[in-house]
Write a protein that holds these residues in place. Structure first.
Motif, PDB file in Angstrom:
ATOM      1  N   LYS A  22      -3.483   7.776   1.369  1.00 61.54           N
ATOM      2  CA  LYS A  22      -4.266   6.542   1.530  1.00 61.54           C
ATOM      3  C   LYS A  22      -4.324   5.799   0.043  1.00 61.54           C
ATOM      4  O   LYS A  22      -4.427   4.498   0.178  1.00 61.54           O
ATOM      5  N   ALA A  25      -0.966   4.180   0.622  1.00 64.27           N
ATOM      6  CA  ALA A  25      -0.442   3.489   1.764  1.00 64.27           C
ATOM      7  C   ALA A  25      -1.539   2.630   2.386  1.00 64.27           C
ATOM      8  O   ALA A  25      -1.586   1.450   3.199  1.00 64.27           O
ATOM      9  N   GLN A  26      -2.766   2.556   1.628  1.00 63.98           N
ATOM     10  CA  GLN A  26      -4.019   1.726   1.911  1.00 63.98           C
ATOM     11  C   GLN A  26      -4.666   1.118   0.888  1.00 63.98           C
ATOM     12  O   GLN A  26      -5.920   0.584   1.238  1.00 63.98           O
ATOM     13  N   SER A  27      -4.077   1.015  -0.036  1.00 61.84           N
ATOM     14  CA  SER A  27      -4.723   0.510  -1.173  1.00 61.84           C
ATOM     15  C   SER A  27      -3.729  -0.640  -2.177  1.00 61.84           C
ATOM     16  O   SER A  27      -2.273  -0.221  -1.937  1.00 61.84           O
ATOM     17  N   ALA A  31      -0.480  -2.200   0.405  1.00 56.53           N
ATOM     18  CA  ALA A  31      -1.084  -1.545   1.596  1.00 56.53           C
ATOM     19  C   ALA A  31      -0.315  -1.893   2.870  1.00 56.53           C
ATOM     20  O   ALA A  31      -0.239  -3.060   3.208  1.00 56.53           O
ATOM     21  N   TRP A  32      -0.077  -0.827   3.903  1.00 52.95           N
ATOM     22  CA  TRP A  32       0.466  -1.162   4.871  1.00 52.95           C
ATOM     23  C   TRP A  32       0.065  -0.272   6.109  1.00 52.95           C
ATOM     24  O   TRP A  32       0.100  -0.588   7.105  1.00 52.95           O
ATOM     25  N   ALA A  33      -0.573   0.668   5.820  1.00 48.09           N
ATOM     26  CA  ALA A  33      -0.896   1.750   6.810  1.00 48.09           C
ATOM     27  C   ALA A  33      -2.118   1.416   7.460  1.00 48.09           C
ATOM     28  O   ALA A  33      -3.320   1.062   6.683  1.00 48.09           O
ATOM     29  N   ARG A  34      -2.214   1.166   8.682  1.00 49.59           N
ATOM     30  CA  ARG A  34      -3.476   0.693   9.478  1.00 49.59           C
ATOM     31  C   ARG A  34      -4.504   1.815   9.728  1.00 49.59           C
ATOM     32  O   ARG A  34      -5.561   1.798   9.960  1.00 49.59           O
ATOM     33  N   VAL A  36      -4.617   6.293   8.302  1.00 51.49           N
ATOM     34  CA  VAL A  36      -4.196   7.623   7.777  1.00 51.49           C
ATOM     35  C   VAL A  36      -5.273   8.735   8.057  1.00 51.49           C
ATOM     36  O   VAL A  36      -6.433   8.495   7.824  1.00 51.49           O
ATOM     37  N   GLY A  54       0.786   3.809  11.084  1.00 47.10           N
ATOM     38  CA  GLY A  54      -0.177   4.904  10.961  1.00 47.10           C
ATOM     39  C   GLY A  54       0.611   6.399  10.331  1.00 47.10           C
ATOM     40  O   GLY A  54       1.653   6.391  10.685  1.00 47.10           O
TER      41      GLY A  54
END
Length: 171
Positions: A22, A25-27, A31-34, A36, A54
């Motif tokens: 996270k 990939a999410q910060s 950021a790209w992952a919808r 985790v 994901g």
């Protein structure tokens, strides 16, 4: 019972790896992952409602690498599964491969060398099982291993060991 035994959560690495992924990939602006999540998240979603891209952390069990009456080294196995989708016509995998190809390096960089909670050694890549496709979705697994060393008297050695005997014998 020593506090090392009492404090050790054998499966703490799962949520630690979710946090680690996270963080990359999410910060931030890249950021790209919808999503985790874990195996539970992956199993709970129907494919039509799959959020992509994901990433899912799946504990794939452990193997005993070395053991004696005084202790053991166990190897934890972690699958990191990247889920992507593409609405490209036909069964052509290339568009999905191109999407996955943008994200797999970030996962390798974030995880290779990282020591997950509850482990003694850092994650190293291993050969993953084959990926799979289903409709517009494709699943790209990565595999990592880490080890936990423990003695029956003192319990697990959590985190890097300053003088790991396995490395002394190798030199």
């Amino acid at each position: 019972m020593s506090s090392a035994w009492a404090d050790w959560n054998f499966n703490a690495g799962e949520l630690d790896l979710v946090r680690r992924i996270k963080s990359v990939a999410q910060s931030g602006p890249d950021a790209w992952a919808r999503i985790v999540g874990t195996r539970d998240d992956l199993e709970a979603v129907t494919e039509e409602k799959q959020m992509t891209p994901g990433v899912y952390v799946i504990y794939a069990g452990f193997a005993v690498k070395d053991a004696s009456p005084a202790g053991a080294t166990i190897e934890h196995r972690w699958r990191i599964v990247l889920a992507v989708s593409s609405k490209a016509p036909g069964r052509e995998a290339s568009p999905r491969n191109q999407v996955a190809g943008k994200f797999l390096p970030a996962l390798l960089q974030a995880l290779h060398g990282y020591i997950p909670e509850g482990s003694t050694t850092a994650l190293v890549p291993a050969t993953p099982p084959p990926g799979k496709t289903s409709g517009h979705f494709a699943y790209y697994p990565l595999m990592f291993t880490s080890e936990t060393v423990y003695s029956t008297r003192k319990g697990p050695a959590i985190g890097a060991l300053a003088s790991d005997r396995r490395f002394i014998h190798a030199n």
